[in-house]
Design a protein around this motif. Structure first.
Motif, mmCIF file in Angstrom:
data_model
loop_
_atom_site.group_PDB
_atom_site.id
_atom_site.type_symbol
_atom_site.label_atom_id
_atom_site.label_comp_id
_atom_site.label_asym_id
_atom_site.label_seq_id
_atom_site.Cartn_x
_atom_site.Cartn_y
_atom_site.Cartn_z
ATOM 1 N N GLN A 37 111.058 57.309 73.243
ATOM 2 C CA GLN A 37 111.484 55.998 72.961
ATOM 3 C C GLN A 37 111.737 55.099 74.340
ATOM 4 O O GLN A 37 111.983 53.911 74.444
ATOM 5 C CB GLN A 37 112.921 55.981 72.378
ATOM 6 C CG GLN A 37 112.893 56.538 70.997
ATOM 7 C CD GLN A 37 114.133 57.074 70.354
ATOM 8 O OE1 GLN A 37 115.150 56.529 70.750
ATOM 9 N NE2 GLN A 37 113.973 57.941 69.553
ATOM 10 N N ARG A 91 121.422 53.402 65.879
ATOM 11 C CA ARG A 91 120.196 53.542 64.766
ATOM 12 C C ARG A 91 120.186 55.197 64.460
ATOM 13 O O ARG A 91 120.610 56.039 65.289
ATOM 14 C CB ARG A 91 119.072 53.008 65.290
ATOM 15 C CG ARG A 91 118.894 51.566 65.491
ATOM 16 C CD ARG A 91 117.613 51.178 65.841
ATOM 17 N NE ARG A 91 117.491 49.862 66.354
ATOM 18 C CZ ARG A 91 116.271 49.031 66.475
ATOM 19 N NH1 ARG A 91 115.237 49.668 66.491
ATOM 20 N NH2 ARG A 91 116.411 47.602 66.772
ATOM 21 N N LYS A 110 111.705 60.660 63.195
ATOM 22 C CA LYS A 110 111.397 59.149 63.603
ATOM 23 C C LYS A 110 112.913 58.492 63.840
ATOM 24 O O LYS A 110 113.539 58.547 62.951
ATOM 25 C CB LYS A 110 110.624 58.390 62.716
ATOM 26 C CG LYS A 110 110.454 56.862 62.952
ATOM 27 C CD LYS A 110 109.378 56.287 62.174
ATOM 28 C CE LYS A 110 109.366 54.746 62.345
ATOM 29 N NZ LYS A 110 108.978 54.531 63.664
ATOM 30 N N LYS A 111 113.139 57.443 64.730
ATOM 31 C CA LYS A 111 114.567 56.771 64.775
ATOM 32 C C LYS A 111 113.944 55.546 63.923
ATOM 33 O O LYS A 111 113.001 54.935 63.951
ATOM 34 C CB LYS A 111 114.528 56.196 66.398
ATOM 35 C CG LYS A 111 115.797 55.738 66.538
ATOM 36 C CD LYS A 111 116.055 55.304 67.911
ATOM 37 C CE LYS A 111 117.312 54.523 68.077
ATOM 38 N NZ LYS A 111 117.437 54.268 69.720
ATOM 39 N N GLN A 112 114.954 55.338 62.936
ATOM 40 C CA GLN A 112 114.781 54.210 62.080
ATOM 41 C C GLN A 112 114.889 52.821 62.722
ATOM 42 O O GLN A 112 115.517 52.840 63.801
ATOM 43 C CB GLN A 112 115.879 54.355 60.826
ATOM 44 C CG GLN A 112 115.645 55.575 60.012
ATOM 45 C CD GLN A 112 116.592 55.545 58.776
ATOM 46 O OE1 GLN A 112 117.193 54.830 58.456
ATOM 47 N NE2 GLN A 112 116.413 56.654 58.023
ATOM 48 N N ASN A 113 114.227 51.852 62.115
ATOM 49 C CA ASN A 113 114.005 50.505 62.871
ATOM 50 C C ASN A 113 115.390 49.727 62.782
ATOM 51 O O ASN A 113 115.557 48.889 63.410
ATOM 52 C CB ASN A 113 112.782 49.833 62.125
ATOM 53 C CG ASN A 113 111.422 50.333 62.296
ATOM 54 O OD1 ASN A 113 111.443 51.428 63.290
ATOM 55 N ND2 ASN A 113 110.944 50.628 61.199
#
Length: 233
Positions: A37, A91, A110-113
């Motif tokens: 990220q 997030r 996965k990091k959410q949007n």
């Protein structure tokens, strides 16, 4: 946190290689998703995390997935989400594991949007990703002539998210995930997917959303079928 900038190009090259390696090393999936990220705004602190990952990999060269033949093409998934886990933007991080014949075959962290307003909402969004992955595996098996004969189980430890999936009533808690809600409900009604509840201590996807102490982490790897070919027997 040390905000001193580091060599951006070198950091990006290292993270890129770790992303490639993560396709065969689920044990580093979460931490690689974190350092990736910051590829465009890296600093010394994040570089130190990358160095720790490299040291871990050097100490576990023989670690990897162990596959065994169990005689049953059962497909099972586990999905989990850690609500508002990022202290930077709040997030959430979600992840899933999928198993075939008890063997781990796919995974994602996965990091959410977007920022979610409740744990049920973030779990539901993570559940939708897990359902998509299981449908892809089901389609692949069908193409190969092995169509599953019973619903695929996706284990979740959030009872609110499971209740929303089965409850057709619309209310404020579901309007932010309305598309996902209809998508999952349709698969349940067609008996393609089942959503059994799993206790938090048996939720294997935990390690894709947050860090753990050494013992819990290594115990989880054993449950996932990740072994070390160089470990003494």
């Amino acid at each position: 946190m040390d905000q001193e900038p580091t060599n951006k190009e070198q950091y990006q090259r290292l993270v890129g290689r770790l992303i490639y390696l993560e396709h065969t090393r689920p044990d580093i999936a979460y931490v690689v998703s974190v350092v990736s990220q910051f590829r465009h705004s890296s600093n010394v602190s994040y570089r130190n995390v990358v160095d720790r990952i490299l040291r871990y990999l050097k100490s576990s060269l023989g670690k990897g997935l162990m596959f065994s033949k169990n005689g049953d093409l059962e497909v099972v998934g586990y999905t989990y989400a850690d609500w508002a886990s990022s202290i930077i933007d709040r997030r959430s991080t979600s992840g899933y594991f999928t198993f075939v014949e008890g063997n781990l075959v796919t995974w994602r962290s996965k990091k959410q949007n977007v920022v979610s307003r409740s744990s049920a909402e973030v779990e539901y969004q993570g559940m939708a990703h897990g359902v998509c992955e299981l449908l892809w595996i089901r389609r692949l098996f069908t193409d190969l002539g092995f169509k599953p004969e019973k619903p695929i189980e996706l284990h979740c430890d959030n009872k609110s998210a499971i209740d929303i999936a089965h409850n057709p009533v619309q209310h404020d808690r579901t309007k932010h995930v309305e598309v996902d809600r209809h998508f999952i409900k349709e698969k349940i009604e067609k008996k393609i997917i089942r959503l059994p509840f799993v206790k938090s201590e048996d939720q294997l996807a935990d390690i894709l959303t947050k860090d753990f102490c050494g013992k819990v982490f290594h115990d989880s790897l054993t449950k996932l079928g990740i072994g070390d070919i160089y470990a003494p027997t």
